[in-house]
Motif scaffolding. Structure first.
Motif, PDB file in Angstrom:
ATOM      1  N   GLU A   1       0.834  -1.199   0.000  1.00 45.75           N
ATOM      2  CA  GLU A   1       0.000   0.000   0.000  1.00 45.75           C
ATOM      3  C   GLU A   1       0.870   1.252   0.000  1.00 45.75           C
ATOM      4  O   GLU A   1       0.581   2.233  -0.696  1.00 45.75           O
ATOM      5  CB  GLU A   1      -0.904   0.020   1.229  1.00 45.75           C
ATOM      6  CG  GLU A   1      -2.053  -0.966   1.201  1.00 45.75           C
ATOM      7  CD  GLU A   1      -2.919  -0.861   2.436  1.00 45.75           C
ATOM      8  OE1 GLU A   1      -2.692   0.085   3.235  1.00 45.75           O
ATOM      9  OE2 GLU A   1      -3.807  -1.699   2.626  1.00 45.75           O
ATOM     10  N   THR A   2       1.932   1.206   0.788  1.00 51.34           N
ATOM     11  CA  THR A   2       2.837   2.351   0.897  1.00 51.34           C
ATOM     12  C   THR A   2       3.499   2.655  -0.429  1.00 51.34           C
ATOM     13  O   THR A   2       3.592   3.815  -0.849  1.00 51.34           O
ATOM     14  CB  THR A   2       3.903   2.068   1.977  1.00 51.34           C
ATOM     15  OG1 THR A   2       3.256   1.829   3.228  1.00 51.34           O
ATOM     16  CG2 THR A   2       4.849   3.240   2.109  1.00 51.34           C
TER      17      THR A   2
ATOM     18  N   TYR B   1       1.055   4.172  -2.837  1.00 51.37           N
ATOM     19  CA  TYR B   1       0.808   5.573  -2.493  1.00 51.37           C
ATOM     20  C   TYR B   1       1.963   6.457  -2.974  1.00 51.37           C
ATOM     21  O   TYR B   1       1.738   7.532  -3.530  1.00 51.37           O
ATOM     22  CB  TYR B   1       0.631   5.719  -0.978  1.00 51.37           C
ATOM     23  CG  TYR B   1       0.618   7.163  -0.543  1.00 51.37           C
ATOM     24  CD1 TYR B   1      -0.529   7.933  -0.684  1.00 51.37           C
ATOM     25  CD2 TYR B   1       1.771   7.759  -0.027  1.00 51.37           C
ATOM     26  CE1 TYR B   1      -0.527   9.274  -0.309  1.00 51.37           C
ATOM     27  CE2 TYR B   1       1.767   9.091   0.342  1.00 51.37           C
ATOM     28  CZ  TYR B   1       0.619   9.849   0.199  1.00 51.37           C
ATOM     29  OH  TYR B   1       0.614  11.168   0.556  1.00 51.37           O
TER      30      TYR B   1
ATOM     31  N   VAL C   1      -4.543   2.112  -4.024  1.00 51.33           N
ATOM     32  CA  VAL C   1      -4.309   1.854  -2.615  1.00 51.33           C
ATOM     33  C   VAL C   1      -5.414   0.940  -2.105  1.00 51.33           C
ATOM     34  O   VAL C   1      -6.519   1.367  -1.789  1.00 51.33           O
ATOM     35  CB  VAL C   1      -4.281   3.167  -1.804  1.00 51.33           C
ATOM     36  CG1 VAL C   1      -4.004   2.875  -0.343  1.00 51.33           C
ATOM     37  CG2 VAL C   1      -3.223   4.109  -2.359  1.00 51.33           C
TER      38      VAL C   1
ATOM     39  N   ARG D   1      -6.640  -0.498   0.630  1.00 49.31           N
ATOM     40  CA  ARG D   1      -6.508  -0.430   2.077  1.00 49.31           C
ATOM     41  C   ARG D   1      -7.146  -1.641   2.756  1.00 49.31           C
ATOM     42  O   ARG D   1      -8.262  -2.026   2.436  1.00 49.31           O
ATOM     43  CB  ARG D   1      -7.142   0.856   2.614  1.00 49.31           C
ATOM     44  CG  ARG D   1      -6.432   2.122   2.118  1.00 49.31           C
ATOM     45  CD  ARG D   1      -6.854   3.317   2.930  1.00 49.31           C
ATOM     46  NE  ARG D   1      -6.165   4.519   2.486  1.00 49.31           N
ATOM     47  CZ  ARG D   1      -4.940   4.850   2.849  1.00 49.31           C
ATOM     48  NH1 ARG D   1      -4.265   4.043   3.653  1.00 49.31           N
ATOM     49  NH2 ARG D   1      -4.380   5.948   2.418  1.00 49.31           N
TER      50      ARG D   1
END
Length: 282
Positions: free
Chosen positions: A173-174, A177, A216, A218
């Motif tokens: 996810e990081t 982003y 993303v 999440r």
């Protein structure tokens, strides 16, 4: 970095992720490569094969908004991917952000105790955080200023691998982003420096970055592995601070047991380390 971020490279990556069956095309035989062919994308988008080929090869990097919209539909892009494609085509102005936040926002962080909450810049540098973040997580103030960064901590600090039960999902996810942020802020020196460091020091970052993922995904819950209290589950909410371009994030306990742990760990006198840490980021 420039080649990885080009319009052509992104179109190619998106094309390779879409199969003929995904867009209603017949599949007659096994293909040599995955995904759609260039001529198939061209037909679906209503452009010539030559023009689409020029886009992928970087010989034309300024398609019109109508063509970008058609390509987004043809490639079945999500809203995040669609926005990313528009940015790469130079159709959205790069955004800006501040490096500090209002005192009212800092006060709000304290009112959220004992839930961890913090404010970061688009590259992930911590601007402000409450004591719960330091107590339940890792205190950003204990790190050098250049590593007081959410992305760096997630990908490079070995303690984060132990803290996050679903570390790989969080790390991916990081990276997704950061890829989107690199297009939103293409001239940001801090972000470019961070990406260069991660590229040089993390093979996992390089692998995930090259997947061109900007979605993303999440996780519904963020699960921490506390060394003495076991698993603590949170739901994560985030919002952009209007006019500042900063990201406000808060972790809300997902169940009664997790909420009790947060109260237990944070229900004791604390010093002013958060305020000193905020001042030291200036």
């Amino acid at each position: 970095m420039a080649e990885d971020d080009s319009l052509g490279a992104y179109l190619r990556a998106c094309r390779q992720r879409v199969g003929p069956a995904d867009v209603g095309l017949p599949v007659h035989a096994k293909r040599r490569t995955e995904g759609l062919r260039r001529e198939e994308v061209a037909v679906l988008a209503g452009v010539s094969v030559d023009y689409y080929t020029r886009l992928e090869q970087g010989r034309d990097q300024h398609p019109s908004p109508s063509i970008v919209r058609a390509l987004a539909v043809a490639l079945r892009l999500t809203p995040a991917e669609r926005s990313h494609l528009f940015l790469l085509a130079g159709l959205t102005e790069p955004q800006s952000y501040t490096s500090e936040t209002r005192e009212s926002v800092r006060s709000l962080l304290d009112t959220l105790m004992p839930d961890p909450a913090y404010v970061v810049t688009p590259p992930g540098d911590f601007v402000a955080w409450n004591d719960a973040t330091s107590i339940l997580w890792i205190d950003p103030a204990t790190l050098p200023p250049e590593h007081r960064n959410l992305a760096w901590m997630t990908l490079m600090d070995p303690r984060m691998r132990e803290l996050w039960i679903d570390w790989e999902s969080i790390a991916r996810e990081t990276v997704a982003y950061l890829r989107a942020a690199a297009v939103r802020y293409p001239d940001d020196r801090r972000l470019m420096s961070l990406l260069a460091e991660l590229r040089a020091e993390s093979t996992e970052f390089v692998d995930w970055w090259n997947q061109n993922d900007v979605v993303v995904r999440r996780s519904p819950r963020k699960r921490f592995a506390h060394p003495t209290h076991g698993e603590i589950s949170f739901t994560n909410e985030s919002m952009e601070l209007v006019g500042e371009g900063l990201l406000f994030m808060v972790y809300v306990p997902a169940d009664a047991a997790s909420a009790m742990v947060c109260r237990t760990l944070c229900d004791k006198p604390h010093d002013t380390r958060r305020l000193r840490a905020v001042e030291s980021t200036g």
